[in-house]
Write a protein that holds these residues in place. Structure first.
Motif, PDB file in Angstrom:
ATOM      1  N   ILE B1058       0.388  -1.284   0.027  1.00  0.00           N
ATOM      2  CA  ILE B1058       0.270  -0.407   0.052  1.00  0.00           C
ATOM      3  C   ILE B1058       0.665   1.106   0.051  1.00  0.00           C
ATOM      4  N   CYS B1059       2.074   1.362  -0.395  1.00  0.00           N
ATOM      5  CA  CYS B1059       3.390   2.270  -0.060  1.00  0.00           C
ATOM      6  C   CYS B1059       2.674   3.329  -1.295  1.00  0.00           C
ATOM      7  N   SER B1060       3.290   4.650  -1.330  1.00  0.00           N
ATOM      8  CA  SER B1060       3.029   5.701  -1.950  1.00  0.00           C
ATOM      9  C   SER B1060       4.217   6.470  -1.889  1.00  0.00           C
ATOM     10  N   ASN B1061       5.137   5.981  -1.623  1.00  0.00           N
ATOM     11  CA  ASN B1061       7.166   6.670  -1.308  1.00  0.00           C
ATOM     12  C   ASN B1061       6.950   7.125  -2.977  1.00  0.00           C
ATOM     13  N   ARG B1062       7.471   8.424  -2.664  1.00  0.00           N
ATOM     14  CA  ARG B1062       7.107   9.400  -4.145  1.00  0.00           C
ATOM     15  C   ARG B1062       8.831   9.396  -4.278  1.00  0.00           C
ATOM     16  N   ASP B1063       9.163   9.372  -3.044  1.00  0.00           N
ATOM     17  CA  ASP B1063      10.943   9.409  -3.130  1.00  0.00           C
ATOM     18  C   ASP B1063      11.978   8.004  -3.423  1.00  0.00           C
ATOM     19  N   CYS B1064      10.584   7.185  -3.793  1.00  0.00           N
ATOM     20  CA  CYS B1064      11.757   5.924  -3.782  1.00  0.00           C
ATOM     21  C   CYS B1064      11.328   5.767  -5.676  1.00  0.00           C
ATOM     22  N   PRO B1065      11.925   4.731  -6.114  1.00  0.00           N
ATOM     23  CA  PRO B1065      12.512   4.546  -7.602  1.00  0.00           C
ATOM     24  C   PRO B1065      11.554   3.364  -7.455  1.00  0.00           C
ATOM     25  N   ILE B1066      11.337   2.822  -7.236  1.00  0.00           N
ATOM     26  CA  ILE B1066      10.912   1.671  -6.766  1.00  0.00           C
ATOM     27  C   ILE B1066       9.274   2.085  -6.886  1.00  0.00           C
ATOM     28  N   PHE B1067       9.353   2.589  -6.396  1.00  0.00           N
ATOM     29  CA  PHE B1067       7.783   3.119  -6.596  1.00  0.00           C
ATOM     30  C   PHE B1067       7.618   3.546  -7.931  1.00  0.00           C
ATOM     31  N   TYR B1068       7.843   4.296  -8.536  1.00  0.00           N
ATOM     32  CA  TYR B1068       7.432   4.733 -10.385  1.00  0.00           C
ATOM     33  C   TYR B1068       7.748   3.514 -10.904  1.00  0.00           C
ATOM     34  N   MET B1069       8.606   2.813 -10.590  1.00  0.00           N
ATOM     35  CA  MET B1069       9.227   1.837 -11.266  1.00  0.00           C
ATOM     36  C   MET B1069       7.693   0.762 -11.470  1.00  0.00           C
ATOM     37  N   ARG B1070       7.517   0.672 -10.565  1.00  0.00           N
ATOM     38  CA  ARG B1070       6.481  -0.497 -10.763  1.00  0.00           C
ATOM     39  C   ARG B1070       5.040   0.077 -10.747  1.00  0.00           C
ATOM     40  N   GLN B1071       4.552   1.277 -10.831  1.00  0.00           N
ATOM     41  CA  GLN B1071       3.678   1.942 -11.285  1.00  0.00           C
ATOM     42  C   GLN B1071       3.520   1.714 -13.062  1.00  0.00           C
ATOM     43  N   LYS B1072       4.856   1.802 -13.442  1.00  0.00           N
ATOM     44  CA  LYS B1072       5.071   2.042 -14.850  1.00  0.00           C
ATOM     45  C   LYS B1072       4.991   0.619 -15.504  1.00  0.00           C
ATOM     46  N   VAL B1073       6.133  -0.285 -14.881  1.00  0.00           N
ATOM     47  CA  VAL B1073       5.680  -1.474 -15.413  1.00  0.00           C
ATOM     48  C   VAL B1073       4.363  -2.458 -14.681  1.00  0.00           C
ATOM     49  N   ARG B1074       3.498  -2.286 -13.931  1.00  0.00           N
ATOM     50  CA  ARG B1074       2.008  -2.083 -14.080  1.00  0.00           C
ATOM     51  C   ARG B1074       1.355  -1.727 -15.146  1.00  0.00           C
ATOM     52  N   MET B1075       1.241  -0.010 -15.676  1.00  0.00           N
ATOM     53  CA  MET B1075       0.936  -0.174 -16.500  1.00  0.00           C
ATOM     54  C   MET B1075       1.277  -0.468 -18.067  1.00  0.00           C
TER      55      MET B1075
END
Lengths: 255, 1092
Positions: B1058-1075
């Motif tokens: 449930i993490c939405s840490n905007r400082d974490c590169p993994i978060f962005y990667m996870r969102q992008k890969v999901r799409m």
């Protein structure tokens, strides 16, 4: 293998001029029926669609569908090198990395070949399904260009109101207001068909870029409907058209 | 006590979590918490009574009982942490005014045994000086005292404190004016002591404006030291420095207890009274440099906000408060607990205190704070969020006695707005909450002051310093977790505990408290003012202390905001280029401080304009006793009078030298960093002395000093250049003529024209000595490093490989290149870094060019991870004159969701998106997350042309020459582009996607609309299908890897992330890969089920 020959470069020049203001690059889809190009502008607010039937060309040959990624700025530069009345032939192989543009002067005394590198654009093909519009207006393209230009001095946004009586263009800004009304008539050569009155606002900036296509056609067709984007169509003789779609302004602060 | 009993019931079944010592894997926070020394008595919370007065409910929470103290037999020693003053009644037998109210200084501290002390210091009176008019005589003193007293009392608007006495004493004293050399003969000054601090300003104003004594006119008499804070005044006069040890010798102090008069006012265990001249203030040296075991409470609160709205204290409840208390010097917090609203499942290693009502929880927490009696309160952004929120919430719910969090029984903690304006920090608006006797030490403030970071969220900070990503639960999810069951609340509690624990770990890792304490001791100001005030007060405190010992006093200066400017440092025009030969660098060590020391520049040595002739006659000041600076000012030499500033600088630099020597022998990499930090802090303090003299809105600006300092600096750089270039020539037998290729403020770069590192170092050392010998002690030119190779781009922009030993390089050093600037995207920084690495370390220009091309191609094809494109900028104020991207975006985000929108002082992250031609850049900024979710197209051209091109060309032009641009920015690699289709925008709702062939991307011919391949590609169906499936599989794998990574970070492998840490590169990667995966899946589906 694509080969298409136009007797006059002028038409191609006009088309490129009309496109390059709004998009920097686009994919030209070639099929046996002719050429098509559609692309959204960078901000994804408007869409431009070009359609040229194969009849438009002196000679047209396309044995399989190819997509050509064009950098319109570069294409414009190449076209600057040609005279308007030169004949032009566009050629591309089946898996093209570049296209060839050959220009021939009238008496075939001078031929010039230009090769233009293509872009490899990974782009979705979008279209706006054709539906019936409730308002249809035809007016001289130069008049439309003038209205758009004049209105943009007043405000960023321009309101078009259509009713059976006529069409009104409105702009309200810091300077004051502008209000231009056209009614159907033969003197101005304006025709209006309205089933339901429509009032919508648009970003004047985009309308102004659409009018770069004015040299292509004497008359421009406007289609409006509630909850539909505005369609501005410039016919290219009988062979095709350039269509611009623009979403109406909603009261969303984002746009 | 319901909550406690519940806790007792549930926690009995705890088994100690088995821990495998051979387990090499990194411990998660949960395990770490469980592994803390298991306190046997944690489960047996002792209830020793209740009620707001008697606070001891748990042995574990309370401080150790105080020893029996007898003032006549015992000395009392404690380390003070906070010094403040209040208005009180005079105590019989104490010096000072005998009619109330009088100012009393309160010192709070801790003894070595861990008992808290509140010490009332009586009898110290505020005072100031004015110049004595020539006809003023000793016998006028009494008259002036009476007259001024009347005037001041009459001036009080409403005398609610019932002041009967304002001016205590008027004396005629002999002092020296600190500003300007006037010989050693003292002048006469009138010292006026008043009863209350606020009368200092009133009395000096009245002296200026009104006629006090008919026979003598004071209106033209300059006032001295009337703008010094009372606390600082007290500390200077009694030799108390921040955080030092105070000793109350036996027989000179009184203790307060339940039957003493006056009664104790504080919640401290030991409360005493002493006269201001009867205690001993120990210098923090030797034995007295020790540190008492004071208690640090770190806490974090969670609020159940509403969707999309930032929590408001009037509406949204506080649902959890996690606390960690540590004793300074220990490794683990000895109190770990979390106060929760509603049932929460037990957590090993932490107490869980459940409450049914929010009011009950707040009440208990407030009692907890009073009982634990912390000396330092910390947390992350507590000053601007947690404290105000708790206080407002408690006030709203009418929780009785909640706001009594300080150490004085009858003083409430209230919220005040505070403005801080300083050159170092810019303008900041802060909230300030008073806790008499406790120091709020917000970690965020420490970081804002001392570290330049891209982002200051706790996540980013913990990643930066601890290399740990932290789960970031978005506050909209918090409410859902709270409304779940006891397990979800436990999850929230874990998160909350971690947020309370991290500040402690960071403080320890950065050694912030120890370092700040050192700073307080060196500069003599209270601990708290280091975080709340600027640089000037530190210098002022040191200057006053030095001045006092020598009988100097400081004139008060009212800033006129003059525009007078003095010339700054000099820069030798760089000879740009790429140097493949070693370049030696010669630096002046602490240039400005050493200039001030060498040339004895000080207020006290300045010969004021026009007084030179007078001094020559009266003081017999010879011309050779005066030095003329290059800025045309005159200062007396040190044999006539040693300046105060040079003395202050000497002690600061000596301390720095000690720190540097420790640094040399220290091997532990982190302690090295700390020592490095300390020496840097001392360097900053030393340099701020120069800044103090140049600050035109300061307490005592003196442009003669600051102007002379920079003027000396300029001539010294010039002289060094000339010396080096005239000495190291072929004519003098050296290999080549040396050329100074660049010089800035305090360093010069010399190309000796030699090929080896050894030789260039040898020559560098030699040259440093040669030039140093031409300057006055302690100015010293040092040879520090050789750059080899060296890329000199422009003024203040260069890069090189930094050698201090001939065998290996120390690091790659870049100045002014886009590797460090924060208003660029990490893409630029990373690219520049890699390029410089390839150019300087690997010496592989072709590799660097190839790398640049690859990155540019990736950028145009949308393959760059979005976290690399994020630019951050601080939202310092909202009313910028020109429109700026981050301000516009912040406004836009506020409309979308006021909860997540950045607030004043936050750093706003954004990316630049594609927009219509001529759209101003400030309209193109967009929230990275929004971009990702709606696949808004990135403006690759902007990144290429505005961000990458200039820095790239700057570093490549010296190497590739003029065609760098066409090689790097226009080549074949720029011809493949990806255009994404946005999900937002005016037309998005009207459009449909036309199918194109998955093989050759061409539009599908008629009749083939449903197919996946065009007739031409159909024969390759099997091949293309495998390709698509392969791509899908790859994405799936990436996604699950990212997902597990995040699960590991949140430490529960069977729960949704449930993490939405905007400082974490993994978060962005996870969102992008999901799409990407969604899209890829659709592509595969187009092939339909296998037909063959």
């Amino acid at each position: 293998m694509l080969e298409a020959r136009l007797s006059q470069t002028l038409l191609l020049k006009k088309i490129v001029d009309a496109l390059k203001e709004i998009i920097a690059q686009g994919t030209l889809d070639c099929s046996e029926n002719g050429l098509e190009l559609q692309s959204m502008d960078n901000s994804h607010v408007s869409l431009v669609a070009l359609s040229l039937a194969s009849d438009c060309f002196e000679k047209f040959h396309c044995d399989r569908n190819v997509s050509l990624g064009l950098d319109l700025k570069s294409l414009g530069k190449v076209l600057k090198c040609a005279n308007s009345d030169d004949a032009v032939t566009i050629k591309a192989v089946d898996r093209p990395e570049k296209i060839t543009l050959s220009f021939e002067s009238d008496g075939k005394e001078r031929t010039a070949d230009y090769e233009l590198k293509l872009l490899n654009l990974d782009q979705d093909h979008m279209e706006i399904p054709k539906k019936d519009y409730t308002c249809f207006i035809q007016l001289p393209s130069s008049e439309f260009a003038r209205i758009c230009r004049d209105m943009s001095m007043f405000d960023e946004s321009l309101t078009i109101a259509c009713s059976s009586k006529g069409i009104r263009f409105l702009a309200k800004g810091d300077l004051g207001t502008a209000n231009i009304q056209l009614s159907a008539g033969t003197a101005m050569d304006v025709s209006i068909e309205v089933q339901e009155p429509v009032t919508q606002s648009f970003a004047g900036r985009y309308l102004n870029t659409f009018t770069k296509a004015t040299p292509l056609a004497d008359r421009v067709k406007l289609y409006l409907s509630d909850e539909r984007p505005l369609l501005v169509e410039y016919p290219i003789e009988d062979y095709g058209h350039i269509r611009y779609y623009l979403a109406p302004k909603v009261n969303d602060p984002d746009f | 006590m319901d909550g406690k009993r519940k806790f007792n019931g549930t926690s009995n079944g705890h088994a100690k979590k088995p821990r495998n010592p051979d387990d090499d894997e990194e411990m998660g926070f949960e395990a770490e918490l469980a592994a803390f020394e298991n306190s046997e008595d944690m489960d047996q919370t002792l209830l020793m009574g209740d009620g707001p007065e008697n606070q001891t409910t748990s042995e574990r929470w309370s401080r150790p009982p105080p020893p029996e103290l007898d003032p006549s037999k015992h000395n009392l020693e404690f380390q003070q942490l906070d010094v403040e003053n209040y208005l009180g009644q005079p105590l019989p037998g104490m010096p000072g005014a005998q009619i109330g109210p009088v100012p009393v200084v309160r010192m709070f501290g801790v003894t070595m045994e861990g008992n808290s002390v509140c010490c009332h210091v009586h009898g110290f009176c505020p005072y100031f000086y004015i110049e004595a008019p020539s006809q003023f005589e000793e016998h006028h003193c009494e008259k002036l005292q009476k007259a001024l007293d009347q005037k001041v009392i009459a001036d009080i608007r409403n005398n609610k404190d019932n002041v009967q006495e304002a001016v205590l004493m008027v004396e005629l004293v002999e002092k020296l004016n600190i500003h300007g050399y006037n010989g050693d003969k003292k002048q006469r000054y009138i010292k006026i002591s008043v009863t209350l601090p606020r009368f200092v300003a009133a009395a000096s104003r009245l002296l200026k404006k009104e006629v006090i004594m008919s026979e003598i006119d004071f209106q033209d008499c300059r006032a001295f030291e009337n703008n010094i804070d009372f606390d600082i005044r007290f500390m200077v006069d009694t030799d108390v420095v921040g955080c030092n040890w105070i000793e109350l010798p036996m027989g000179h102090w009184r203790i307060r207890n339940s039957h003493s008069k006056p009664l104790p006012e504080s919640r401290c265990q030991i409360e005493v009274d002493v006269a201001f001249d009867r205690f001993i203030s120990h210098e923090p040296e030797g034995e007295w440099s020790k540190v008492a075991p004071f208690r640090i409470l770190s806490f974090d609160i969670e609020c159940a906000g509403r969707k999309g709205i930032f929590p408001e204290a009037k509406i949204d409840p506080v649902i959890q408060i996690a606390n960690m208390v540590i004793r300074q010097g220990e490794r683990e917090p000895f109190i770990r607990n979390v106060f929760t609203l509603n049932e929460c499942a037990p957590i090993i290693g932490s107490q869980v205190l459940c409450h049914d009502k929010e009011t009950q929880m707040l009440d208990k927490w407030s009692a907890f704070v009073r009982e634990v009696d912390p000396d330092i309160l910390t947390g992350y952004n507590i000053n601007n969020f947690d404290f105000p929120y708790l206080l407002n919430r408690a006030a709203h719910l009418k929780v009785r006695n909640f706001e009594y969090l300080g150490r004085i029984k009858n003083i409430r903690s209230v919220i005040k707005e505070q403005m801080l304006q300083s050159k170092q920090m810019g303008r900041r608006e802060n909230q300030y909450v008073n806790f008499e006797g406790r120091v709020p030490f917000d970690l965020l403030f420490v970081l804002l002051r001392d570290y330049k970071l891209r982002s200051y969220t706790l996540n980013a900070v913990s990643y930066h310093f601890l290399q740990e990503q932290k789960e970031d639960v978005h506050h909209s999810i918090i409410t859902d977790l709270q409304n779940g069951d006891e397990q979800t609340r436990r999850r929230l509690a874990m998160y909350c505990l971690k947020d309370a624990y991290l500040p402690l770990r960071l403080l320890e890792k950065l050694m912030a408290i120890v370092n700040y304490m050192e700073m307080a001791r060196v500069t003599g100001v209270p601990l708290e003012s280091l975080l709340t005030r600027g640089q000037q007060i530190k210098v002022l405190s040191q200057l006053l202390r030095k001045a006092k010992t020598k009988g100097f006093i400081m004139p008060s200066y009212t800033s006129q905001g003059s525009d007078e400017q003095y010339e700054g440092a000099t820069v030798i025009e760089p000879k740009r280029g790429y140097y493949a030969d070693p370049i030696s660098t010669l630096d002046f060590a602490s240039l400005y401080p050493s200039i001030m020391m060498a040339h004895n520049l000080c207020y006290t040595t300045l010969v004021l304009g026009g007084t030179r002739e007078k001094l020559r006659q009266q003081e017999n000041l010879q011309d050779d006793q005066v030095e003329r600076t290059p800025a045309n000012n005159y200062f007396v030499k040190s044999e006539v009078r040693r300046g105060l500033l040079p003395e202050i600088l000497e002690s600061l630099l000596a301390a720095r030298k000690r720190a540097k020597n420790d640094l040399k022998v220290e091997t532990d990499p982190f302690k090295r960093k700390v020592l490095d930090g300390r020496q840097l802090a001392l360097k900053i303090s030393a340099n701020s002395v120069y800044g103090f003299t140049g600050a035109q809105v300061g307490k005592l600006p003196c442009l003669e000093i600051s102007g002379s300092v920079t003027a000396y600096g300029r001539t010294m750089i010039e002289m060094t250049k000339n010396e080096v270039e005239s000495h190291y020539t072929q004519a003098n037998g050296y290999e080549n003529n040396a050329v100074v290729i660049y010089g800035d403020t305090d360093s010069v770069m010399v190309n000796f024209g030699v090929k080896t590192l050894e030789r260039s170092m040898e020559l560098g050392r030699e040259a440093a000595e040669l030039v140093s010998s031409k300057f006055v002690h302690p100015i010293k030119l040092e040879f520090e490093k050789v750059y080899y190779p060296y890329l000199l781009i422009n003024k203040k922009r260069y890069a090189g490989l930094y050698f201090t030993r001939p065998d290996t390089y120390d690091k790659m050093d870049c100045k002014g290149i886009e590797t460090v600037r924060r208003d660029n995207s990490p893409l630029v920084a990373n690219l520049m870094n890699s390029c410089l690495q390839k150019l300087l370390i690997e010496r592989d220009p072709d590799g660097a060019v190839a790398y640049v091309k690859q990155v540019i191609a990736d950028l145009l094809c949308n393959r760059i991870d979005i976290s690399h494109l994020v630019i951050t900028k601080e939202l310092a104020k909202t009313d910028y004159a020109a429109k700026q991207a981050h301000v516009e975006l912040a406004a836009k985000m506020k409309k979308r969701d006021p909860g997540t929108a950045p607030k004043l002082g936050d750093r706003v992250p954004y990316v630049i998106c594609a927009a219509a031609k001529n759209t101003p850049a400030y309209q193109k900024a967009e929230d990275p997350l929004y971009v990702l979710e709606n696949s808004v197209p990135i403006d690759a051209t902007y990144y290429l042309e505005q961000q990458l091109s200039k820095p790239l060309l700057r570093i490549f032009e010296p190497i590739l020459g003029d065609n760098a641009e066409s090689i790097l920015l226009k080549g074949e690699h720029t011809r493949t582009r990806t255009v994404v289709t946005s999900k937002v925008g005016g037309l998005a709702g009207f459009m449909t996607k036309k199918t194109s062939c998955l093989g050759c991307k061409s539009l599908m011919p008629k009749g083939y609309e449903q197919a996946c391949l065009c007739p031409h590609c159909e024969p390759r169906m099997s091949e293309l299908y495998q390709k698509e499936v392969g791509a899908k599989r790859e994405l799936e794998e990436t996604f699950s890897r990212l997902w597990t990574e995040c699960q590991r970070c949140q430490e529960s492998l069977h729960e949704e992330v449930i993490c939405s840490n905007r400082d974490c590169p993994i978060f962005y990667m996870r969102q992008k890969v999901r799409m990407d995966l969604d899209n890829q899946e659709k592509r595969v589906l187009r092939f339909g089920l296998a037909e063959w």
